[in-house]
Write a protein that holds these residues in place. Structure first.
Motif, PDB file in Angstrom:
ATOM      1  N   GLY A 101       0.834  -1.209   0.000  1.00 53.44           N
ATOM      2  CA  GLY A 101       0.000   0.000   0.000  1.00 53.44           C
ATOM      3  C   GLY A 101       0.861   1.247   0.000  1.00 53.44           C
ATOM      4  O   GLY A 101       0.620   2.193  -0.765  1.00 53.44           O
ATOM      5  N   VAL A 102       1.887   1.244   0.851  1.00 52.29           N
ATOM      6  CA  VAL A 102       2.806   2.392   0.902  1.00 52.29           C
ATOM      7  C   VAL A 102       3.472   2.572  -0.461  1.00 52.29           C
ATOM      8  O   VAL A 102       3.583   3.692  -0.980  1.00 52.29           O
ATOM      9  N   ALA A 103       3.913   1.481  -1.063  1.00 47.36           N
ATOM     10  CA  ALA A 103       4.643   1.555  -2.328  1.00 47.36           C
ATOM     11  C   ALA A 103       3.746   2.090  -3.445  1.00 47.36           C
ATOM     12  O   ALA A 103       4.179   2.918  -4.254  1.00 47.36           O
ATOM     13  N   ILE A 104       2.512   1.637  -3.499  1.00 47.78           N
ATOM     14  CA  ILE A 104       1.610   2.117  -4.558  1.00 47.78           C
ATOM     15  C   ILE A 104       1.344   3.619  -4.357  1.00 47.78           C
ATOM     16  O   ILE A 104       1.360   4.402  -5.311  1.00 47.78           O
ATOM     17  N   ALA A 105       1.138   4.026  -3.109  1.00 50.54           N
ATOM     18  CA  ALA A 105       0.915   5.458  -2.846  1.00 50.54           C
ATOM     19  C   ALA A 105       2.171   6.265  -3.194  1.00 50.54           C
ATOM     20  O   ALA A 105       2.086   7.317  -3.835  1.00 50.54           O
ATOM     21  N   ASP A 106       3.330   5.760  -2.787  1.00 52.58           N
ATOM     22  CA  ASP A 106       4.600   6.463  -3.098  1.00 52.58           C
ATOM     23  C   ASP A 106       4.812   6.552  -4.610  1.00 52.58           C
ATOM     24  O   ASP A 106       5.239   7.584  -5.127  1.00 52.58           O
ATOM     25  N   GLY A 107       4.534   5.459  -5.300  1.00 48.82           N
ATOM     26  CA  GLY A 107       4.755   5.416  -6.748  1.00 48.82           C
ATOM     27  C   GLY A 107       3.840   6.391  -7.472  1.00 48.82           C
ATOM     28  O   GLY A 107       4.265   7.104  -8.387  1.00 48.82           O
ATOM     29  N   ILE A 108       2.575   6.429  -7.048  1.00 49.25           N
ATOM     30  CA  ILE A 108       1.626   7.372  -7.649  1.00 49.25           C
ATOM     31  C   ILE A 108       2.106   8.796  -7.412  1.00 49.25           C
ATOM     32  O   ILE A 108       2.098   9.637  -8.318  1.00 49.25           O
ATOM     33  N   TRP A 206       3.622   4.042   6.515  1.00 49.64           N
ATOM     34  CA  TRP A 206       2.197   3.695   6.485  1.00 49.64           C
ATOM     35  C   TRP A 206       1.412   4.622   7.409  1.00 49.64           C
ATOM     36  O   TRP A 206       0.385   5.184   7.028  1.00 49.64           O
ATOM     37  N   ARG A 207       1.937   4.795   8.627  1.00 46.94           N
ATOM     38  CA  ARG A 207       1.220   5.649   9.594  1.00 46.94           C
ATOM     39  C   ARG A 207       1.123   7.083   9.074  1.00 46.94           C
ATOM     40  O   ARG A 207       0.104   7.752   9.261  1.00 46.94           O
ATOM     41  N   ALA A 208       2.167   7.558   8.406  1.00 50.84           N
ATOM     42  CA  ALA A 208       2.150   8.938   7.894  1.00 50.84           C
ATOM     43  C   ALA A 208       1.060   9.112   6.837  1.00 50.84           C
ATOM     44  O   ALA A 208       0.427  10.157   6.751  1.00 50.84           O
ATOM     45  N   ARG A 209       0.814   8.064   6.061  1.00 53.98           N
ATOM     46  CA  ARG A 209      -0.208   8.193   5.005  1.00 53.98           C
ATOM     47  C   ARG A 209      -1.604   7.855   5.510  1.00 53.98           C
ATOM     48  O   ARG A 209      -2.585   8.073   4.806  1.00 53.98           O
ATOM     49  N   ALA A 210      -1.705   7.286   6.712  1.00 50.82           N
ATOM     50  CA  ALA A 210      -3.009   6.837   7.208  1.00 50.82           C
ATOM     51  C   ALA A 210      -3.585   7.784   8.247  1.00 50.82           C
ATOM     52  O   ALA A 210      -4.666   7.531   8.778  1.00 50.82           O
ATOM     53  N   GLY A 211      -2.883   8.897   8.500  1.00 46.81           N
ATOM     54  CA  GLY A 211      -3.280   9.819   9.563  1.00 46.81           C
ATOM     55  C   GLY A 211      -4.734  10.235   9.477  1.00 46.81           C
ATOM     56  O   GLY A 211      -5.429  10.338  10.493  1.00 46.81           O
ATOM     57  N   ALA A 212      -5.226  10.444   8.253  1.00 51.16           N
ATOM     58  CA  ALA A 212      -6.595  10.939   8.081  1.00 51.16           C
ATOM     59  C   ALA A 212      -7.633   9.946   8.600  1.00 51.16           C
ATOM     60  O   ALA A 212      -8.751  10.330   8.934  1.00 51.16           O
ATOM     61  N   PHE A 213      -7.270   8.677   8.652  1.00 47.92           N
ATOM     62  CA  PHE A 213      -8.253   7.670   9.060  1.00 47.92           C
ATOM     63  C   PHE A 213      -8.095   7.248  10.513  1.00 47.92           C
ATOM     64  O   PHE A 213      -9.001   6.647  11.076  1.00 47.92           O
TER      65      PHE A 213
END
Ligand code: BTN
Length: 255
Positions: A101-108, A206-213
Motif C-alpha cells: 500500500g505504501v509503495a503504490i501510494a509512493d509510486g503514484i 504507512w502511519r504517515a499516510r493513514a493519519g486521516a483515518f
C-alpha cells in the motif's frame, strides 16, 4: 499459459527509464492485452518455480478479483492491473500488504504529484474515494496484485460514482507507464527494507499516510469502535468498550 503480448511503447519506455532503480528486486514485466486475472497467471508462474520479481500486467481483465471475494471490474485502458511474484522470508509476510500500500501510494506520488492516503489494511484513497487496491494471495510464495484506476469514464456508471481515478483527481491525462514504473521502483525498495529487517521504515511511512483515518469511528463486530492505529505486526488497533483490541483480518466498516 498463452504467450505474452508485446509491451506497449509507453510502458516499455517508462520501464526502460526506471530500470536502474528496480534493484534489488529482479523486476521482469510481461504484458498481456487481456487476461482472466493477473493474480492467477502469476500464481501459475510461482507454482512452476519462476523466480521472484516477475510482474504480469494486463490492459484488461475478464475475471479481476478484489478482496473479500469482490469483483475488480477491469475494462481495457481504464486501469493498471498488475501482479508481482514474491518469495519473502516468513517474518516479512505479515507486513507485506502494508508495504505494498505504501509503495503504490509512493509510486503514484512520484509519477504524478498526487499524494494518496491509506486506509487499513491497504486501500489507496484520494479525494475521499478509492483510487487503488491491493490483493495479496499466498502459499509458498506471495502474489501481490494491484489495481490502480486511471480513467473513471471507462467504468460502469455505478462504479464510476463510488471510485476515483488518477485522471479525475488530476484533471489531466496521465502517463500510465510512469505510474507503473514508479510503483515498481517503490515496491522493490519497500520489499528490500522488509527483507533487511527495516520494518520500522515501512510502519512509519504507512502511519504517515493513514493519519486521516486514524482516530476515526468504525464499526467492528456490530459495535461502535475507534481505529486507533496499527501495531508493529500490521494489526489494526481498535478501541471498543472492552478496551483496545487487535484486528488482523476481516471487515471493519468506516462510519
Ligand atoms: C481490492 O479489493 O481493493 C483489491 C483489488 C486488487 C485488484 C488487482 S487488479 C490486478 C490483480 N488481479 C486481480 O484479479 N486482482 C488484482
Amino acid at each position: 499459459m498463452s504467450q505474452p503480448d508485446r509491451l506497449p511503447h509507453d510502458i516499455a519506455d517508462a520501464l526502460g527509464r526506471a530500470a536502474a532503480r528496480f534493484a534489488p528486486l529482479n523486476v521482469d514485466v510481461v504484458w498481456y492485452d487481456e487476461v482472466g486475472s493477473t493474480n492467477d497467471l502469476v500464481a501459475r508462474l510461482g507454482e512452476g518455480g519462476t523466480p521472484e520479481g516477475v510482474v504480469v500486467v494486463a490492459d484488461a481483465q475478464t475475471a479481476g478479483r478484489g478482496r473479500l471475494g469482490r469483483t475488480w471490474v477491469s475494462p481495457p485502458a481504464a486501469g493498471i492491473y498488475g501482479s508481482v511474484l514474491l518469495r519473502p522470508s516468513a517474518t516479512v509476510v505479515p507486513l507485506l500488504t502494508l508495504a505494498a500500500g505504501v509503495a503504490i501510494a509512493d509510486g503514484i506520488e512520484a509519477a504524478t504529484g498526487l499524494s494518496p492516503v491509506l486506509k487499513w489494511p491497504n486501500d489507496v484513497f484520494a479525494g475521499g474515494r478509492k483510487l487503488a487496491g491491493i490483493l495479496a494471495e499466498g502459499g509458498d510464495f506471495v502474489v501481490l496484485g494491484f489495481g490502480i484506476n486511471l480513467r473513471s469514464g471507462a467504468f460502469p456508471s455505478d462504479i464510476a460514482a463510488r471510485v476515483t481515478s488518477l485522471e479525475e483527481e488530476l484533471g489531466r491525462p496521465v502517463d500510465r507507464g510512469s505510474v507503473l514504473a514508479e510503483c515498481l521502483v517503490a515496491l522493490a525498495a519497500r520489499y528490500a527494507a522488509l527483507q533487511q529487517g527495516r520494518r520500522e521504515t515501512v510502519l512509519q511511512a504507512w502511519r504517515a499516510r493513514a493519519g486521516a483515518f486514524l482516530g476515526r469511528p468504525i464499526e467492528w463486530q456490530g459495535a461502535a469502535a475507534v481505529a486507533e492505529g496499527i501495531a508493529d505486526d500490521g494489526a489494526l488497533l481498535v478501541r471498543t468498550d472492552r478496551g483496545v483490541e487487535r484486528v488482523v483480518a476481516g471487515e471493519i466498516r468506516w462510519v
